[in-house]
Design a protein around this motif. Sequence first.
Motif, PDB file in Angstrom:
ATOM      1  N   PRO A   1       0.806  -1.232   0.000  1.00 29.28           N
ATOM      2  CA  PRO A   1       0.000   0.000   0.000  1.00 29.28           C
ATOM      3  C   PRO A   1       0.836   1.277   0.000  1.00 29.28           C
ATOM      4  CG  PRO A   1      -0.892  -1.553   1.579  1.00 29.28           C
ATOM      5  CD  PRO A   1       0.408  -2.117   1.090  1.00 29.28           C
ATOM      6  N   LEU A   2       1.987   1.256   0.652  1.00 31.65           N
ATOM      7  CA  LEU A   2       2.857   2.435   0.623  1.00 31.65           C
ATOM      8  C   LEU A   2       3.419   2.667  -0.773  1.00 31.65           C
ATOM      9  CD1 LEU A   2       4.737   2.145   4.013  1.00 31.65           C
ATOM     10  CD2 LEU A   2       3.183   3.956   3.311  1.00 31.65           C
ATOM     11  N   GLN A   3       3.736   1.600  -1.477  1.00 34.24           N
ATOM     12  CA  GLN A   3       4.198   1.743  -2.855  1.00 34.24           C
ATOM     13  C   GLN A   3       3.086   2.311  -3.734  1.00 34.24           C
ATOM     14  OE1 GLN A   3       5.538  -2.222  -3.738  1.00 34.24           O
ATOM     15  NE2 GLN A   3       7.670  -1.706  -3.297  1.00 34.24           N
ATOM     16  N   ASP A   4       1.856   1.846  -3.519  1.00 34.53           N
ATOM     17  CA  ASP A   4       0.736   2.378  -4.296  1.00 34.53           C
ATOM     18  C   ASP A   4       0.514   3.859  -4.011  1.00 34.53           C
ATOM     19  OD1 ASP A   4       0.314  -0.047  -5.501  1.00 34.53           O
ATOM     20  OD2 ASP A   4      -1.364  -0.631  -4.204  1.00 34.53           O
ATOM     21  N   MET A   5       0.620   4.259  -2.753  1.00 33.09           N
ATOM     22  CA  MET A   5       0.461   5.675  -2.418  1.00 33.09           C
ATOM     23  C   MET A   5       1.605   6.513  -2.995  1.00 33.09           C
ATOM     24  SD  MET A   5      -2.384   6.004  -1.097  1.00 33.09           S
ATOM     25  CE  MET A   5      -2.219   7.745  -0.807  1.00 33.09           C
ATOM     26  N   THR A   6       2.780   5.927  -3.073  1.00 36.44           N
ATOM     27  CA  THR A   6       3.901   6.624  -3.696  1.00 36.44           C
ATOM     28  C   THR A   6       3.634   6.821  -5.189  1.00 36.44           C
ATOM     29  OG1 THR A   6       5.388   5.614  -2.084  1.00 36.44           O
ATOM     30  CG2 THR A   6       6.395   6.575  -4.031  1.00 36.44           C
ATOM     31  N   LEU A   7       3.045   5.815  -5.828  1.00 36.88           N
ATOM     32  CA  LEU A   7       2.683   5.952  -7.238  1.00 36.88           C
ATOM     33  C   LEU A   7       1.640   7.047  -7.436  1.00 36.88           C
ATOM     34  CD1 LEU A   7       2.471   2.239  -8.409  1.00 36.88           C
ATOM     35  CD2 LEU A   7       4.180   3.942  -9.051  1.00 36.88           C
ATOM     36  N   VAL A   8       0.687   7.130  -6.522  1.00 38.38           N
ATOM     37  CA  VAL A   8      -0.335   8.176  -6.601  1.00 38.38           C
ATOM     38  C   VAL A   8       0.330   9.554  -6.505  1.00 38.38           C
ATOM     39  CG1 VAL A   8      -2.294   9.214  -5.394  1.00 38.38           C
ATOM     40  CG2 VAL A   8      -2.214   6.747  -5.742  1.00 38.38           C
ATOM     41  N   ARG A   9       1.221   9.691  -5.559  1.00 37.36           N
ATOM     42  CA  ARG A   9       1.914  10.982  -5.383  1.00 37.36           C
ATOM     43  C   ARG A   9       2.781  11.310  -6.602  1.00 37.36           C
ATOM     44  NH1 ARG A   9       1.163  15.767  -3.966  1.00 37.36           N
ATOM     45  NH2 ARG A   9       3.020  16.806  -3.250  1.00 37.36           N
ATOM     46  N   LEU A  10       3.427  10.299  -7.168  1.00 38.71           N
ATOM     47  CA  LEU A  10       4.224  10.505  -8.377  1.00 38.71           C
ATOM     48  C   LEU A  10       3.347  10.985  -9.520  1.00 38.71           C
ATOM     49  CD1 LEU A  10       6.876  10.103 -10.058  1.00 38.71           C
ATOM     50  CD2 LEU A  10       6.005   7.812 -10.532  1.00 38.71           C
ATOM     51  N   LEU A  11       2.189  10.374  -9.685  1.00 42.64           N
ATOM     52  CA  LEU A  11       1.278  10.796 -10.749  1.00 42.64           C
ATOM     53  C   LEU A  11       0.770  12.213 -10.527  1.00 42.64           C
ATOM     54  CD1 LEU A  11      -0.689   7.481 -11.193  1.00 42.64           C
ATOM     55  CD2 LEU A  11       0.802   8.557 -12.889  1.00 42.64           C
ATOM     56  N   GLN A  12       0.497  12.566  -9.287  1.00 42.70           N
ATOM     57  CA  GLN A  12       0.045  13.925  -8.991  1.00 42.70           C
ATOM     58  C   GLN A  12       1.134  14.943  -9.294  1.00 42.70           C
ATOM     59  OE1 GLN A  12      -1.119  13.500  -4.910  1.00 42.70           O
ATOM     60  NE2 GLN A  12      -3.242  13.021  -5.422  1.00 42.70           N
ATOM     61  N   GLN A  13       2.378  14.620  -8.938  1.00 48.02           N
ATOM     62  CA  GLN A  13       3.473  15.543  -9.220  1.00 48.02           C
ATOM     63  C   GLN A  13       3.742  15.641 -10.716  1.00 48.02           C
ATOM     64  OE1 GLN A  13       6.802  14.255  -6.871  1.00 48.02           O
ATOM     65  NE2 GLN A  13       6.012  15.207  -5.006  1.00 48.02           N
ATOM     66  N   ALA A  14       3.656  14.516 -11.413  1.00 53.77           N
ATOM     67  CA  ALA A  14       3.867  14.535 -12.865  1.00 53.77           C
ATOM     68  C   ALA A  14       2.770  15.330 -13.557  1.00 53.77           C
ATOM     69  CB  ALA A  14       3.917  13.110 -13.403  1.00 53.77           C
ATOM     70  N   ALA A  15       1.548  15.271 -13.027  1.00 45.07           N
ATOM     71  CA  ALA A  15       0.440  16.015 -13.624  1.00 45.07           C
ATOM     72  C   ALA A  15       0.622  17.516 -13.461  1.00 45.07           C
ATOM     73  CB  ALA A  15      -0.879  15.577 -12.997  1.00 45.07           C
ATOM     74  N   GLN A  16       1.336  17.940 -12.430  1.00 47.72           N
ATOM     75  CA  GLN A  16       1.589  19.364 -12.245  1.00 47.72           C
ATOM     76  C   GLN A  16       2.614  19.894 -13.240  1.00 47.72           C
ATOM     77  OE1 GLN A  16       2.745  19.801  -8.172  1.00 47.72           O
ATOM     78  NE2 GLN A  16       0.651  19.636  -7.398  1.00 47.72           N
ATOM     79  N   VAL A  17       3.490  19.008 -13.702  1.00 48.54           N
ATOM     80  CA  VAL A  17       4.567  19.436 -14.593  1.00 48.54           C
ATOM     81  C   VAL A  17       4.243  19.155 -16.057  1.00 48.54           C
ATOM     82  CG1 VAL A  17       7.011  19.116 -15.148  1.00 48.54           C
ATOM     83  CG2 VAL A  17       6.254  19.076 -12.770  1.00 48.54           C
ATOM     84  N   TYR A  18       3.683  17.976 -16.329  1.00 48.90           N
ATOM     85  CA  TYR A  18       3.460  17.533 -17.701  1.00 48.90           C
ATOM     86  C   TYR A  18       1.970  17.470 -18.014  1.00 48.90           C
ATOM     87  CZ  TYR A  18       8.236  15.801 -17.162  1.00 48.90           C
ATOM     88  OH  TYR A  18       9.566  15.698 -16.927  1.00 48.90           O
ATOM     89  N   GLN A  19       1.654  17.760 -19.267  1.00 52.13           N
ATOM     90  CA  GLN A  19       0.293  17.545 -19.727  1.00 52.13           C
ATOM     91  C   GLN A  19       0.135  16.098 -20.187  1.00 52.13           C
ATOM     92  OE1 GLN A  19      -0.935  20.281 -22.726  1.00 52.13           O
ATOM     93  NE2 GLN A  19      -3.053  19.627 -22.640  1.00 52.13           N
ATOM     94  N   ALA A  20       1.186  15.545 -20.770  1.00 53.15           N
ATOM     95  CA  ALA A  20       1.220  14.140 -21.179  1.00 53.15           C
ATOM     96  C   ALA A  20       2.618  13.616 -20.920  1.00 53.15           C
ATOM     97  CB  ALA A  20       0.873  13.991 -22.656  1.00 53.15           C
ATOM     98  N   ILE A  21       2.683  12.352 -20.537  1.00 55.16           N
ATOM     99  CA  ILE A  21       3.975  11.730 -20.269  1.00 55.16           C
ATOM    100  C   ILE A  21       3.933  10.308 -20.808  1.00 55.16           C
ATOM    101  CG2 ILE A  21       3.314  10.989 -17.949  1.00 55.16           C
ATOM    102  CD1 ILE A  21       6.238  11.554 -17.103  1.00 55.16           C
ATOM    103  N   GLU A  22       5.054   9.872 -21.354  1.00 56.40           N
ATOM    104  CA  GLU A  22       5.114   8.523 -21.921  1.00 56.40           C
ATOM    105  C   GLU A  22       5.231   7.500 -20.812  1.00 56.40           C
ATOM    106  OE1 GLU A  22       8.280   8.459 -24.747  1.00 56.40           O
ATOM    107  OE2 GLU A  22       7.129   9.579 -26.234  1.00 56.40           O
ATOM    108  N   VAL A  23       4.668   6.342 -21.070  1.00 53.61           N
ATOM    109  CA  VAL A  23       4.648   5.263 -20.076  1.00 53.61           C
ATOM    110  C   VAL A  23       6.063   4.810 -19.702  1.00 53.61           C
ATOM    111  CG1 VAL A  23       3.885   2.896 -19.639  1.00 53.61           C
ATOM    112  CG2 VAL A  23       2.346   4.530 -20.731  1.00 53.61           C
ATOM    113  N   PRO A  24       6.974   4.625 -20.649  1.00 53.08           N
ATOM    114  CA  PRO A  24       8.332   4.218 -20.234  1.00 53.08           C
ATOM    115  C   PRO A  24       8.998   5.209 -19.279  1.00 53.08           C
ATOM    116  CG  PRO A  24       8.067   3.875 -22.576  1.00 53.08           C
ATOM    117  CD  PRO A  24       6.847   4.604 -22.107  1.00 53.08           C
TER     118      PRO A  24
END
Length: 88
Positions: free
Chosen positions: A27-50
């Motif tokens: 669950p901590l890894q999943d929450m880290t992924l959520v936070r990563l996605l939120q931070q990436a959304a603040q910087v990027y409009q689109a980001i590649e999966v790799p």
Amino acid sequence: LCSSVQTILDDITASEDMKHLHPYVVPLQDMTLVRLLQQAAQVYQAIEVPRLLELAPFASWFRLERVIVDLSRHNDMQVLIDHRAGSV
């Protein structure tokens, strides 16, 4: 973010003294992924999966996609996955 959290979680899983914390690693890894996605959304409009998978070395594409779908389902984020272009 993910690499620093992963080093701490690796220490938890390696330690026998912290065996009571092992159920919380995923669950901590999943929450880290959520936070990563939120931070990436603040910087990027689109980001590649790799690139996302580079930023989260402990996640597979299936796990990342599951987290994204859960975020979208619960209206926590507005996310569009473009499988053809390989981007989020």
